[in-house]
Write a protein that holds these residues in place. Structure first.
Motif, short mmCIF file in Angstrom:
data_model
loop_
_atom_site.label_atom_id
_atom_site.label_comp_id
_atom_site.label_asym_id
_atom_site.label_seq_id
_atom_site.Cartn_x
_atom_site.Cartn_y
_atom_site.Cartn_z
N VAL A 125 -1.75 30.10 65.04
CA VAL A 125 -3.40 30.56 64.36
C VAL A 125 -3.32 30.10 63.42
CG1 VAL A 125 -5.62 31.05 64.21
CG2 VAL A 125 -4.72 32.42 65.82
N ALA A 126 -4.23 29.40 62.84
CA ALA A 126 -4.55 28.44 61.24
C ALA A 126 -5.88 28.83 61.24
CB ALA A 126 -3.76 27.27 61.16
N MET A 127 -5.87 29.19 59.49
CA MET A 127 -7.44 29.28 59.36
C MET A 127 -7.67 28.08 58.37
SD MET A 127 -9.86 32.74 57.35
CE MET A 127 -9.17 32.33 55.85
N VAL A 128 -8.37 27.53 58.28
CA VAL A 128 -8.57 26.59 57.60
C VAL A 128 -9.91 26.67 57.02
CG1 VAL A 128 -8.94 23.61 57.09
CG2 VAL A 128 -7.48 24.75 58.80
N THR A 129 -10.37 26.77 55.30
CA THR A 129 -11.79 26.38 54.88
C THR A 129 -12.01 25.48 54.56
OG1 THR A 129 -10.26 26.73 52.60
CG2 THR A 129 -10.96 29.33 53.84
N GLY A 130 -13.66 25.27 54.18
CA GLY A 130 -13.47 23.89 54.10
C GLY A 130 -14.49 23.00 55.04
N ALA A 131 -14.12 23.63 56.78
CA ALA A 131 -13.65 23.06 57.60
C ALA A 131 -14.45 22.28 58.29
CB ALA A 131 -13.39 24.27 58.49
N SER A 132 -15.96 22.19 57.48
CA SER A 132 -17.45 21.26 57.91
C SER A 132 -17.46 20.16 57.95
CB SER A 132 -18.70 22.26 57.57
OG SER A 132 -18.50 21.30 56.03
N SER A 133 -16.01 19.69 57.08
CA SER A 133 -16.52 17.86 56.45
C SER A 133 -14.82 17.41 55.88
CB SER A 133 -17.89 17.26 55.85
OG SER A 133 -17.68 18.58 54.23
N GLY A 134 -15.22 16.78 55.43
CA GLY A 134 -14.10 15.74 54.59
C GLY A 134 -12.25 16.36 54.77
N ILE A 135 -11.99 16.75 54.07
CA ILE A 135 -10.53 17.34 53.76
C ILE A 135 -10.25 17.82 54.75
CG2 ILE A 135 -8.66 18.23 52.71
CD1 ILE A 135 -9.05 16.40 50.43
N GLY A 136 -10.82 19.21 54.50
CA GLY A 136 -10.76 20.55 55.65
C GLY A 136 -11.37 19.77 57.07
N ALA A 137 -12.02 19.16 57.48
CA ALA A 137 -12.29 19.22 58.70
C ALA A 137 -11.13 17.73 59.10
CB ALA A 137 -13.62 18.09 59.32
N ALA A 138 -10.75 17.00 58.67
CA ALA A 138 -9.07 16.68 58.99
C ALA A 138 -8.27 17.58 59.33
CB ALA A 138 -9.39 15.01 57.60
N ILE A 139 -7.74 18.33 57.60
CA ILE A 139 -7.17 19.51 58.63
C ILE A 139 -7.01 20.42 59.76
CG2 ILE A 139 -5.86 21.56 58.20
CD1 ILE A 139 -6.59 20.54 54.36
N GLN A 189 -8.34 19.29 62.05
CA GLN A 189 -7.92 17.32 63.82
C GLN A 189 -6.22 17.94 63.72
OE1 GLN A 189 -9.99 16.20 65.81
NE2 GLN A 189 -11.71 17.86 65.13
N ALA A 190 -5.87 17.14 62.31
CA ALA A 190 -4.05 17.42 62.26
C ALA A 190 -3.67 18.51 62.73
CB ALA A 190 -4.26 16.94 60.98
N LEU A 191 -3.49 19.96 62.50
CA LEU A 191 -3.21 20.70 63.21
C LEU A 191 -3.84 21.61 65.02
CD1 LEU A 191 -4.24 23.70 59.94
CD2 LEU A 191 -1.33 22.16 60.86
N LEU A 192 -4.84 20.90 64.96
CA LEU A 192 -5.04 21.47 66.77
C LEU A 192 -4.61 20.01 67.83
CD1 LEU A 192 -9.24 21.15 66.37
CD2 LEU A 192 -8.00 23.25 66.98
N ARG A 193 -3.75 19.13 66.75
CA ARG A 193 -3.02 18.21 68.20
C ARG A 193 -1.72 18.48 67.62
NH1 ARG A 193 -6.59 13.98 65.20
NH2 ARG A 193 -5.18 13.84 63.16
N GLU A 194 -1.14 19.31 66.73
CA GLU A 194 -0.43 19.64 66.72
C GLU A 194 0.35 21.30 67.49
OE1 GLU A 194 2.89 18.39 65.23
OE2 GLU A 194 1.52 17.06 63.74
N GLY A 195 -0.75 21.64 68.05
CA GLY A 195 -0.90 22.49 68.96
C GLY A 195 -1.25 24.15 68.53
N LEU A 196 -1.64 23.69 67.45
CA LEU A 196 -1.91 25.24 67.10
C LEU A 196 -3.78 25.48 67.26
CD1 LEU A 196 -0.05 24.09 64.93
CD2 LEU A 196 -0.66 25.83 62.79
N THR A 197 -3.74 27.17 67.17
CA THR A 197 -5.53 27.38 67.49
C THR A 197 -5.82 27.63 66.46
OG1 THR A 197 -4.55 29.00 69.04
CG2 THR A 197 -6.78 29.67 68.22
N VAL A 198 -7.03 26.90 65.51
CA VAL A 198 -7.88 26.85 64.22
C VAL A 198 -8.94 27.51 64.37
CG1 VAL A 198 -8.12 25.41 62.40
CG2 VAL A 198 -6.31 24.46 63.84
N VAL A 199 -8.74 28.58 63.70
CA VAL A 199 -10.03 29.09 63.29
C VAL A 199 -10.78 28.20 61.67
CG1 VAL A 199 -10.83 30.97 62.16
CG2 VAL A 199 -9.35 31.40 63.88
N GLY A 200 -12.09 27.67 61.32
CA GLY A 200 -12.20 26.83 60.51
C GLY A 200 -13.86 27.60 60.10
N VAL A 201 -13.56 27.98 58.66
CA VAL A 201 -14.42 28.23 57.99
C VAL A 201 -15.70 27.34 57.23
CG1 VAL A 201 -13.80 30.76 58.60
CG2 VAL A 201 -12.69 29.37 56.75
#
Length: 208
Positions: free
Chosen positions: A8-22, A24-36
């Motif tokens: 599990v990875a938690m990414v803050t600022g996940a609604s747009s910009g850099i956070g949203a891109a991170i 997507q990148a971590l999902l492609r690497e097979g991580l479970t992502v919690v976006g806040v």
């Protein structure tokens, strides 16, 4: 990156910009992502396929604007980091990773009066990261920490600027959010004996 697949990875600022891109990148690497993020409805539509700051013109500036910048960039970052580290330590996780998204403005003097509070907040991020690293060393933890410090990135932040129009920003040397996300993946992908501590990203032609 294999060691992180399914974790599990938690990414803050996940609604747009850099956070949203991170995200997507971590999902492609097979991580479970919690976006806040503050705009939860925009996080819910994320699927595999920076939260925008308000105008930061200071001084002169409004106290509430200064407080918002410091609350997000310093206090919010510190609280999220504290909770993540305490959770890892309590569960015996010794190979976790904390990555702060900083800015090249955290490495140079304030370039003008427009971004002085923003720059101050990013200098604080550098100091806080080193304090975290030393604290983990004292605890004999193998949790790694690092920061990505990009120059201009084309995100929604430019929609909220009063000094620079979006057209001016587009004409500047800039990068895309995906470039920062790629740096995050690079940092995570290093052997556990390596701690990539700071990556500074500048687009060709950047003047600071």
């Amino acid at each position: 990156m294999e060691r992180y697949r399914g974790r599990v990875a938690m990414v803050t600022g996940a609604s747009s910009g850099i956070g949203a891109a991170i995200v997507q990148a971590l999902l492609r690497e097979g991580l479970t992502v919690v976006g806040v993020a503050r705009r939860i409805h925009r996080v819910k539509v994320q699927h595999i396929s920076q939260d925008a700051n308000s105008d930061t013109s200071q001084p002169p500036g409004k106290t509430e604007d200064w407080k918002r910048v410091l609350d997000v960039n310093v206090l919010g970052l510190s609280i999220c980091t504290r909770e993540a580290v305490q959770d890892m330590l309590s569960r015996g996780v010794d190979d976790g990773f904390i990555i702060h998204i900083n800015s090249v403005l955290g490495h140079v003097p304030a370039i003008d009066d427009v971004v002085v509070i923003y720059s101050a907040s990013k200098h604080a991020v550098r100091v806080l990261l080193e304090g975290l690293r030393l604290d983990l060393v004292a605890k004999k933890s193998r949790i790694r920490v690092g920061q990505i410090s990009p120059g201009a990135v084309m995100t929604e932040i430019w929609d909220y600027q009063t000094k620079f129009s979006k057209e001016v920003a587009v004409a500047m040397a800039h990068m895309q959010p995906e470039d920062v996300a790629a740096a995050v993946v690079y940092m995570l992908s290093q052997h556990p004996r390596v701690q990539v501590y700071d990556i500074i990203l500048r687009p060709p032609g950047c003047v600071f």
